[in-house]
Design a protein around this motif. Structure first.
Motif, PDB file in Angstrom:
ATOM      1  N   ILE A 143       0.814  -0.799   0.323  1.00 41.28           N
ATOM      2  CA  ILE A 143      -0.192   0.023   0.412  1.00 41.28           C
ATOM      3  C   ILE A 143       1.238   1.111   0.006  1.00 41.28           C
ATOM      4  CG2 ILE A 143      -1.661   1.431   1.236  1.00 41.28           C
ATOM      5  CD1 ILE A 143      -3.202  -1.322   2.562  1.00 41.28           C
ATOM      6  N   ASN A 144       1.793   1.415   1.173  1.00 44.25           N
ATOM      7  CA  ASN A 144       2.392   2.736   0.840  1.00 44.25           C
ATOM      8  C   ASN A 144       4.011   2.253   1.737  1.00 44.25           C
ATOM      9  OD1 ASN A 144       2.254   3.057   3.349  1.00 44.25           O
ATOM     10  ND2 ASN A 144       0.417   3.342   3.508  1.00 44.25           N
ATOM     11  N   ASN A 167       3.091 -11.160  -9.702  1.00 45.57           N
ATOM     12  CA  ASN A 167       1.401 -10.858 -10.196  1.00 45.57           C
ATOM     13  C   ASN A 167       0.848 -10.331 -11.652  1.00 45.57           C
ATOM     14  OD1 ASN A 167       1.402 -11.552  -7.436  1.00 45.57           O
ATOM     15  ND2 ASN A 167       2.225  -9.867  -6.819  1.00 45.57           N
ATOM     16  N   HIS A 168       1.828 -10.038 -12.768  1.00 45.63           N
ATOM     17  CA  HIS A 168       1.102  -9.662 -13.725  1.00 45.63           C
ATOM     18  C   HIS A 168       1.199  -8.171 -14.031  1.00 45.63           C
ATOM     19  CE1 HIS A 168       1.332 -14.002 -14.248  1.00 45.63           C
ATOM     20  NE2 HIS A 168       0.108 -14.037 -14.153  1.00 45.63           N
ATOM     21  N   HIS A 169       1.734  -7.587 -12.680  1.00 46.60           N
ATOM     22  CA  HIS A 169       0.848  -6.542 -13.182  1.00 46.60           C
ATOM     23  C   HIS A 169       2.103  -5.478 -12.639  1.00 46.60           C
ATOM     24  CE1 HIS A 169       1.940  -5.839  -8.266  1.00 46.60           C
ATOM     25  NE2 HIS A 169      -0.061  -7.033  -8.940  1.00 46.60           N
ATOM     26  N   VAL A 170       2.902  -4.348 -12.545  1.00 45.05           N
ATOM     27  CA  VAL A 170       4.054  -3.646 -12.398  1.00 45.05           C
ATOM     28  C   VAL A 170       4.651  -3.985 -11.236  1.00 45.05           C
ATOM     29  CG1 VAL A 170       5.228  -0.936 -12.286  1.00 45.05           C
ATOM     30  CG2 VAL A 170       3.633  -2.179 -14.464  1.00 45.05           C
ATOM     31  N   ASN A 171       5.481  -4.336 -11.296  1.00 45.31           N
ATOM     32  CA  ASN A 171       6.832  -4.526  -9.789  1.00 45.31           C
ATOM     33  C   ASN A 171       6.461  -3.042  -8.790  1.00 45.31           C
ATOM     34  OD1 ASN A 171       9.416  -4.552  -8.717  1.00 45.31           O
ATOM     35  ND2 ASN A 171       8.058  -6.582  -7.975  1.00 45.31           N
ATOM     36  N   ASN A 172       6.509  -3.256  -7.737  1.00 43.03           N
ATOM     37  CA  ASN A 172       6.535  -2.145  -6.739  1.00 43.03           C
ATOM     38  C   ASN A 172       8.029  -1.354  -7.151  1.00 43.03           C
ATOM     39  OD1 ASN A 172       3.831  -2.901  -5.344  1.00 43.03           O
ATOM     40  ND2 ASN A 172       5.918  -4.674  -4.010  1.00 43.03           N
ATOM     41  N   ALA A 173       8.390  -1.387  -7.648  1.00 48.06           N
ATOM     42  CA  ALA A 173      10.187  -1.053  -7.468  1.00 48.06           C
ATOM     43  C   ALA A 173       9.772  -0.430  -8.937  1.00 48.06           C
ATOM     44  CB  ALA A 173      11.479  -1.872  -7.290  1.00 48.06           C
ATOM     45  N   GLU A 174       9.606  -0.967  -9.876  1.00 46.94           N
ATOM     46  CA  GLU A 174       9.715  -1.512 -11.245  1.00 46.94           C
ATOM     47  C   GLU A 174       8.607   0.018 -10.930  1.00 46.94           C
ATOM     48  OE1 GLU A 174      10.829  -2.051 -14.532  1.00 46.94           O
ATOM     49  OE2 GLU A 174      12.059  -2.859 -12.701  1.00 46.94           O
ATOM     50  N   TYR A 175       7.418   0.660 -10.623  1.00 46.77           N
ATOM     51  CA  TYR A 175       6.568   1.312 -10.558  1.00 46.77           C
ATOM     52  C   TYR A 175       7.619   2.787 -10.133  1.00 46.77           C
ATOM     53  CZ  TYR A 175       1.309   1.384 -11.073  1.00 46.77           C
ATOM     54  OH  TYR A 175       0.137   1.649 -11.869  1.00 46.77           O
ATOM     55  N   VAL A 176       8.341   2.465  -8.847  1.00 47.80           N
ATOM     56  CA  VAL A 176       9.224   3.535  -8.905  1.00 47.80           C
ATOM     57  C   VAL A 176      10.068   3.926  -9.562  1.00 47.80           C
ATOM     58  CG1 VAL A 176      10.412   4.129  -6.683  1.00 47.80           C
ATOM     59  CG2 VAL A 176       8.770   3.138  -5.898  1.00 47.80           C
ATOM     60  N   GLY A 177      10.472   2.981 -10.322  1.00 47.69           N
ATOM     61  CA  GLY A 177      11.511   3.595 -11.709  1.00 47.69           C
ATOM     62  C   GLY A 177      11.253   4.327 -12.393  1.00 47.69           C
ATOM     63  N   LEU A 178       9.992   4.129 -12.431  1.00 45.82           N
ATOM     64  CA  LEU A 178       8.961   4.683 -13.444  1.00 45.82           C
ATOM     65  C   LEU A 178       8.816   6.488 -13.261  1.00 45.82           C
ATOM     66  CD1 LEU A 178       5.845   2.059 -15.187  1.00 45.82           C
ATOM     67  CD2 LEU A 178       7.920   2.636 -15.985  1.00 45.82           C
ATOM     68  N   ALA A 179       8.525   6.433 -12.225  1.00 43.91           N
ATOM     69  CA  ALA A 179       8.579   7.513 -11.425  1.00 43.91           C
ATOM     70  C   ALA A 179       9.367   7.935 -11.655  1.00 43.91           C
ATOM     71  CB  ALA A 179       7.645   7.302  -9.965  1.00 43.91           C
ATOM     72  N   LEU A 180      10.462   8.056 -10.917  1.00 40.65           N
ATOM     73  CA  LEU A 180      11.655   8.712 -11.480  1.00 40.65           C
ATOM     74  C   LEU A 180      12.196   8.978 -12.654  1.00 40.65           C
ATOM     75  CD1 LEU A 180      13.930   6.778  -8.511  1.00 40.65           C
ATOM     76  CD2 LEU A 180      12.545   8.351  -7.938  1.00 40.65           C
ATOM     77  N   GLU A 187       3.140   5.748  -2.635  1.00 38.17           N
ATOM     78  CA  GLU A 187       1.011   5.136  -1.920  1.00 38.17           C
ATOM     79  C   GLU A 187       0.801   4.356  -3.342  1.00 38.17           C
ATOM     80  OE1 GLU A 187      -1.231   8.207  -1.393  1.00 38.17           O
ATOM     81  OE2 GLU A 187      -0.043   9.055   0.602  1.00 38.17           O
ATOM     82  N   TYR A 188       0.839   3.198  -3.085  1.00 43.00           N
ATOM     83  CA  TYR A 188       0.314   2.389  -4.158  1.00 43.00           C
ATOM     84  C   TYR A 188      -1.262   2.386  -5.155  1.00 43.00           C
ATOM     85  CZ  TYR A 188       4.922   0.595  -4.489  1.00 43.00           C
ATOM     86  OH  TYR A 188       6.387   0.839  -4.519  1.00 43.00           O
ATOM     87  N   GLY A 213      -7.179   9.914 -15.774  1.00 41.29           N
ATOM     88  CA  GLY A 213      -7.016  10.961 -14.331  1.00 41.29           C
ATOM     89  C   GLY A 213      -6.320  10.332 -13.205  1.00 41.29           C
ATOM     90  N   ASN A 214      -7.461   9.209 -12.657  1.00 42.93           N
ATOM     91  CA  ASN A 214      -6.867   7.993 -11.636  1.00 42.93           C
ATOM     92  C   ASN A 214      -5.757   8.248 -11.207  1.00 42.93           C
ATOM     93  OD1 ASN A 214      -9.643   8.621 -11.332  1.00 42.93           O
ATOM     94  ND2 ASN A 214      -9.757   6.833 -12.461  1.00 42.93           N
ATOM     95  N   ALA A 215      -5.153   8.482 -10.338  1.00 42.32           N
ATOM     96  CA  ALA A 215      -3.549   8.388 -10.081  1.00 42.32           C
ATOM     97  C   ALA A 215      -3.168   6.552  -9.687  1.00 42.32           C
ATOM     98  CB  ALA A 215      -3.518   8.813  -8.401  1.00 42.32           C
ATOM     99  N   LYS A 216      -2.626   6.127 -10.336  1.00 40.13           N
ATOM    100  CA  LYS A 216      -1.596   4.807  -9.874  1.00 40.13           C
ATOM    101  C   LYS A 216      -0.712   4.749  -9.304  1.00 40.13           C
ATOM    102  CE  LYS A 216      -3.237   3.150 -14.712  1.00 40.13           C
ATOM    103  NZ  LYS A 216      -2.904   1.533 -14.406  1.00 40.13           N
TER     104      LYS A 216
END
Length: 253
Positions: A56-57, A166-179, A211-212, A242-245
């Motif tokens: 979650i966060n 889990n077939h979705h964007v990994n938690n670390a990868e998500y942060v990598g995209l944000a960075l 926050e995920y 426009g919804n936050a991911k």
């Protein structure tokens, strides 16, 4: 508690020859998944029960990012369970015991078939992890408040390399995209010395909160927005509606 030792690899570095923010998160993920495997509640257990722990966060605080080839000790422990929620701490220490990085995290126990939280956490998992006293440190648990005006940067398309088991964007990868979105934003601003302080750099991040909100899968298009306010960088990844991911706050200094 669970702990493992490692050595900082070249593949885990950023340009300053120190462990990257994404690699820090990967070490934390590896630590809790190693613990789950040793306790008998790992990947196979969750596959058979159609369950998973969804992050979650985070609030990650950085005293010093480990250097290349430095030995590090990564530790995690559960600090509380309530209904379908779990909380745990993480640390990364040097050989001499220096506290390099420490974190608080909250997780939801979900049914992967229904895509919804379970009513409660199985006793088998509560027994496997137990509860240990929380780290004596200050962590912020309130919601991240985004600035009203944020700048859109180039959209990102999710590729197979971003996905996990889990077939979705990994938690670390998500942060990598944000960075990556933040880097693009800062590169544009750095072209105008009157716009931004040259000291504002991702290499100087001392805290990161994440926050995920929504999962992303292969082929999804993500729309990043970034803003800088004083010594804090804000980034939100949104879907086409426009919804936050993902929402993140990075403190520089």
């Amino acid at each position: 508690m669970y702990e493992f030792e490692s050595r900082v690899r070249y593949s885990e570095l950023t340009e300053d020859k120190k462990l990257s923010l994404v690699s820090i998160i990967n070490y934390f993920q590896d630590c809790c998944t190693f613990e789950a495997e040793e306790r008998g509640v790992g990947l196979r257990y969750h596959d058979e029960n159609h369950t998973a722990w969804m992050l979650i966060n985070w609030h990650i605080r950085i005293n010093r990012r480990p250097d290349f080839n430095e030995n590090i000790h990564v530790k995690t422990w559960a600090i509380g369970f309530r209904h379908f929620l779990g909380e745990r701490n993480f640390t990364i220490k040097a050989d001499d015991g220096e506290l390099l990085v420490y974190a608080y995290s909250k997780w939801a126990y979900v049914n992967t078939l229904a895509g919804t939280p379970e009513k409660s956490i199985p006793q088998s998992e509560l027994d496997a992890y137990g509860i240990t006293e929380p780290l004596q440190a200050e962590f912020r648990k309130e919601k991240i408040k985004l600035p009203e005006n944020m700048t859109a940067v180039e959209p990102i398309t999710v590729t197979a390399g971003n996905l996990d088991t889990n077939h979705h964007v990994n938690n670390a990868e998500y942060v990598g995209l944000a960075l990556s979105a933040v880097s693009s934003y800062l590169n544009v601003l750095h072209k105008d010395d009157n716009v931004i302080d040259a000291g504002l750099s991702l290499s100087r991040v001392s805290e990161i909160r994440v926050e995920y909100k929504l999962q992303s899968v292969l082929g999804d298009v993500i729309y990043p927005f970034v803003s800088v306010k004083d010594d804090t960088i804000y980034v939100v990844l949104r879907n086409a509606d426009g919804n936050a991911k993902l929402i993140s706050e990075l403190l520089i200094g």
